[in-house]
Design a protein around this motif. Structure first.
Motif, PDB file in Angstrom:
ATOM      1  N   ALA A 381      18.123 -35.619  -6.758  1.00 62.18           N
ATOM      2  CA  ALA A 381      17.062 -35.457  -7.757  1.00 62.18           C
ATOM      3  C   ALA A 381      15.865 -36.341  -7.466  1.00 62.18           C
ATOM      4  O   ALA A 381      14.709 -35.925  -7.616  1.00 62.18           O
ATOM      5  CB  ALA A 381      17.619 -35.756  -9.152  1.00 62.18           C
ATOM      6  N   GLU A 382      16.117 -37.580  -7.015  1.00 56.96           N
ATOM      7  CA  GLU A 382      15.020 -38.519  -6.780  1.00 56.96           C
ATOM      8  C   GLU A 382      14.181 -38.151  -5.561  1.00 56.96           C
ATOM      9  O   GLU A 382      13.073 -38.667  -5.381  1.00 56.96           O
ATOM     10  CB  GLU A 382      15.549 -39.944  -6.618  1.00 56.96           C
ATOM     11  CG  GLU A 382      16.512 -40.140  -5.470  1.00 56.96           C
ATOM     12  CD  GLU A 382      17.965 -39.963  -5.861  1.00 56.96           C
ATOM     13  OE1 GLU A 382      18.842 -40.485  -5.137  1.00 56.96           O
ATOM     14  OE2 GLU A 382      18.222 -39.307  -6.896  1.00 56.96           O
ATOM     15  N   ALA A 383      14.685 -37.249  -4.710  1.00 53.36           N
ATOM     16  CA  ALA A 383      13.946 -36.859  -3.509  1.00 53.36           C
ATOM     17  C   ALA A 383      13.283 -35.494  -3.639  1.00 53.36           C
ATOM     18  O   ALA A 383      12.544 -35.070  -2.740  1.00 53.36           O
ATOM     19  CB  ALA A 383      14.884 -36.852  -2.296  1.00 53.36           C
ATOM     20  N   ALA A 384      13.496 -34.799  -4.763  1.00 48.37           N
ATOM     21  CA  ALA A 384      12.981 -33.434  -4.923  1.00 48.37           C
ATOM     22  C   ALA A 384      11.461 -33.392  -4.811  1.00 48.37           C
ATOM     23  O   ALA A 384      10.893 -32.513  -4.150  1.00 48.37           O
ATOM     24  CB  ALA A 384      13.442 -32.865  -6.267  1.00 48.37           C
ATOM     25  N   LEU A 385      10.769 -34.320  -5.467  1.00 48.95           N
ATOM     26  CA  LEU A 385       9.301 -34.342  -5.414  1.00 48.95           C
ATOM     27  C   LEU A 385       8.817 -34.458  -3.975  1.00 48.95           C
ATOM     28  O   LEU A 385       7.905 -33.732  -3.555  1.00 48.95           O
ATOM     29  CB  LEU A 385       8.776 -35.514  -6.249  1.00 48.95           C
ATOM     30  CG  LEU A 385       7.278 -35.837  -6.092  1.00 48.95           C
ATOM     31  CD1 LEU A 385       6.430 -34.677  -6.593  1.00 48.95           C
ATOM     32  CD2 LEU A 385       6.927 -37.117  -6.839  1.00 48.95           C
ATOM     33  N   PHE A 386       9.422 -35.354  -3.206  1.00 49.56           N
ATOM     34  CA  PHE A 386       8.990 -35.573  -1.830  1.00 49.56           C
ATOM     35  C   PHE A 386       9.339 -34.377  -0.941  1.00 49.56           C
ATOM     36  O   PHE A 386       8.608 -34.063  -0.001  1.00 49.56           O
ATOM     37  CB  PHE A 386       9.626 -36.861  -1.300  1.00 49.56           C
ATOM     38  CG  PHE A 386       9.349 -38.047  -2.173  1.00 49.56           C
ATOM     39  CD1 PHE A 386       8.100 -38.654  -2.166  1.00 49.56           C
ATOM     40  CD2 PHE A 386      10.314 -38.536  -3.040  1.00 49.56           C
ATOM     41  CE1 PHE A 386       7.832 -39.732  -2.986  1.00 49.56           C
ATOM     42  CE2 PHE A 386      10.064 -39.616  -3.863  1.00 49.56           C
ATOM     43  CZ  PHE A 386       8.815 -40.212  -3.843  1.00 49.56           C
ATOM     44  N   GLY A 387      10.439 -33.704  -1.256  1.00 45.49           N
ATOM     45  CA  GLY A 387      10.784 -32.497  -0.524  1.00 45.49           C
ATOM     46  C   GLY A 387       9.776 -31.394  -0.742  1.00 45.49           C
ATOM     47  O   GLY A 387       9.435 -30.646   0.198  1.00 45.49           O
ATOM     48  N   VAL A 388       9.261 -31.276  -1.959  1.00 49.39           N
ATOM     49  CA  VAL A 388       8.229 -30.278  -2.256  1.00 49.39           C
ATOM     50  C   VAL A 388       6.937 -30.622  -1.530  1.00 49.39           C
ATOM     51  O   VAL A 388       6.335 -29.780  -0.851  1.00 49.39           O
ATOM     52  CB  VAL A 388       7.987 -30.187  -3.779  1.00 49.39           C
ATOM     53  CG1 VAL A 388       6.759 -29.314  -4.077  1.00 49.39           C
ATOM     54  CG2 VAL A 388       9.211 -29.617  -4.492  1.00 49.39           C
ATOM     55  N   LEU A 389       6.484 -31.860  -1.656  1.00 49.32           N
ATOM     56  CA  LEU A 389       5.222 -32.276  -1.039  1.00 49.32           C
ATOM     57  C   LEU A 389       5.259 -32.115   0.478  1.00 49.32           C
ATOM     58  O   LEU A 389       4.235 -31.807   1.108  1.00 49.32           O
ATOM     59  CB  LEU A 389       4.919 -33.732  -1.394  1.00 49.32           C
ATOM     60  CG  LEU A 389       4.629 -34.036  -2.871  1.00 49.32           C
ATOM     61  CD1 LEU A 389       4.481 -35.537  -3.085  1.00 49.32           C
ATOM     62  CD2 LEU A 389       3.378 -33.308  -3.342  1.00 49.32           C
ATOM     63  N   ASP A 390       6.421 -32.302   1.068  1.00 43.88           N
ATOM     64  CA  ASP A 390       6.562 -32.247   2.524  1.00 43.88           C
ATOM     65  C   ASP A 390       6.267 -30.866   3.102  1.00 43.88           C
ATOM     66  O   ASP A 390       6.016 -30.733   4.298  1.00 43.88           O
ATOM     67  CB  ASP A 390       7.983 -32.681   2.904  1.00 43.88           C
ATOM     68  CG  ASP A 390       8.154 -32.880   4.407  1.00 43.88           C
ATOM     69  OD1 ASP A 390       7.362 -33.643   4.989  1.00 43.88           O
ATOM     70  OD2 ASP A 390       9.072 -32.273   4.990  1.00 43.88           O
TER      71      ASP A 390
END
Length: 502
Positions: A381-390
């Motif tokens: 969950a804590e990495a979802a934002l960064f996965g989207v931005l990537d």
């Protein structure tokens, strides 16, 4: 330290006791809190749904009733801030670490991992994902904040009561509001505030760790999260001790700029048309189905009931435990507003901002997942934002901006939290001693660390649900006290008008 009250010592003693238990018997602490959380969610889920929906109903009643004309202040009081500045402050209060953490993670989870009702991965699950994200972060959350803030502002600015939770209960408790009963209320409020703020700081530390791990592969564990908390603690404690109000104001403005930059970036470079269409469809569904969602408890389906316990009840408890802090902040900046404009502003403006945030970040994640471009749902969950931005241009740069945003939110939330706690434990003083603020700053960081150490994200959730229960009862008393006082005031005003006419 002469300003310290009994509330300070008792609340600090209780919190230190739990810290010691968490340090020396972490497994026992985790088991007990998990059991309590399960008992509360299973047995009192109906209570949370009714109470929170009741708060929204009270807000609606204030808007349409004659009470809406009454000011949060003396009859001739004027607002301290214009609408634009006031709305920006409301946005800043609600646009915290939580929204950054869950903006992409929650819709993706509802869509692919654990759909509320529909089959995971289906088109219906997409609509449900956005509708329930709006539900959890919309007017119900802000209805909780509005009740606390409205009560504090009304009694503080109109009746010159101290800026304490107990100060709002004089119509109910009478003289006992300044005695043991009032002290008990304030102690519960302080403990709820510490748990609410420290849990949110814990989410921030986990997401900062998640972002750094996503970018550099440094690992994701408690040791790194503890180091992050320690570093940020030094930063916000320097601010709290030196009283760099100007610096905090600058950081607050930086928060808004960074959040706007992230939003604009993803809105422009993301699937804009998809997100706009998704927002329009699901916002309409949210409005249409708000009553049924508000009372949904699923008594005959264990899986659906477990989902409600894990998401909706968790959120209602989070907002309740966070409400003494956010409510105090909103109350301080709302002097001079009428009750009607206060409620409409607090309920609608931040909610709509949150809806657009979820539509852009959650919608972009869903778009990537639906088209097979990226498996965001497989990330923590804590990495979802960064996965989207990537998956969009300048993704690494935007990830750095996101981490910076979380850090600045961490600092400003913790610094403001030390002030609110200092005020609550020095009889409402607007200038609490620096030493008191430092003590509460250490307690916030220590509590966040202990909760992560003993249970990770689940430990944070457990603590919030437990702490919220007693404060929810106080909120009911605050609501009753406010309505009772408004009735008395309205009757007195009518009597004065009758004398003038005669």
């Amino acid at each position: 330290m002469k300003k310290l009250t009994l509330v300070f010592w008792v609340a600090l003693g209780i919190l230190l006791f739990f810290v010691v238990v968490g340090v020396f018997t972490p497994q026992t602490f985790e088991n007990v809190t998990a059991e309590l959380r399960g008992m509360i969610s299973t047995s009192l889920g109906w209570y949370y749904l009714l109470v929170v929906t009741g708060f929204v109903g009270i807000c609606a009643f204030i808007v349409v009733s004659p009470y809406g004309k009454i000011k949060l202040g003396k009859p001739d009081s004027k607002p301290d801030y214009n609408y634009l500045t006031w709305f920006a402050m409301l946005f800043s209060a609600g646009m915290g670490i939580g929204l950054v953490f869950w903006g992409a993670a929650e819709p993706i989870s509802h869509y692919m991992v654990d759909a509320p009702i529909a089959d995971s991965g289906s088109s219906d699950a997409i609509l449900e994902a956005m509708r329930y994200s709006f539900f959890h972060w919309g007017i119900h959350a802000w209805g909780i904040y509005a009740v606390v803030a409205m009560s504090l502002a009304y009694f503080k600015f109109r009746h010159d009561a101290p800026g304490l939770i107990s100060g709002t209960l004089t119509p109910v408790l009478g003289k006992y509001a300044k005695g043991p009963a009032g002290h008990t209320v304030d102690i519960i409020a302080v403990i709820a505030t510490v748990v609410g703020v420290s849990s949110t700081l814990g989410f921030g530390a986990v997401q900062i760790n998640g972002g750094i791990d996503f970018l550099f592969g440094v690992g994701n564990n408690f040791t790194i999260q503890f180091i992050i908390i320690a570093i940020v603690t030094v930063l916000f404690m320097i601010s709290a001790y030196t009283g760099l109000n100007r610096g905090i104001k600058i950081l607050s403005n930086v928060n808004l700029v960074l959040a706007a930059t992230l939003f604009a970036f993803l809105f422009i470079f993301g699937p804009t048309l998809f997100n706009l269409n998704l927002f329009t469809e699901t916002f309409g569904m949210y409005v249409q189905q708000l009553p049924s969602m508000s009372f949904r408890i699923a008594p005959f389906d264990e899986d659906e009931r477990a989902w409600i316990d894990g998401w909706t009840i968790f959120y209602w408890a989070w907002w309740i435990s966070w409400s003494p802090f956010v409510g105090s902040f909103i109350a301080r900046v709302s002097k001079g507003r009428t009750l009607r404009e206060f409620v409409l502003g607090v309920l609608l403006v931040p909610s709509i901002v949150g809806f657009f945030w979820f539509a852009v970040f959650g919608g972009s994640g869903i778009f990537l997942e639906q088209n097979g471009t990226a498996a965001i749902s497989e990330l923590a969950a804590e990495a979802a934002l960064f996965g989207v931005l990537d998956n969009f241009p300048m993704g690494t740069v935007m990830s750095f901006i996101a981490i910076t945003l979380i850090v600045t939110f961490f600092i400003t939330s913790a610094d403001s939290g030390t002030f609110i706690l200092g005020m609550q434990t020095t009889n409402g003083s607007l200038t609490p001693p620096k030493t008191v603020k430092l003590i509460w700053g250490l307690m916030l960081s220590t509590t966040a660390s202990i909760l992560l150490y003993t249970g990770g994200l689940q430990g944070l959730e457990n603590a919030m649900i437990i702490a919220a229960l007693p404060f929810s009862v106080i909120m009911i008393l605050m609501t009753y006290s406010l309505i009772k006082s408004l009735q008395i005031e309205k009757t007195a005003l009518r009597a004065q008008d009758s004398k003038k006419r005669s």
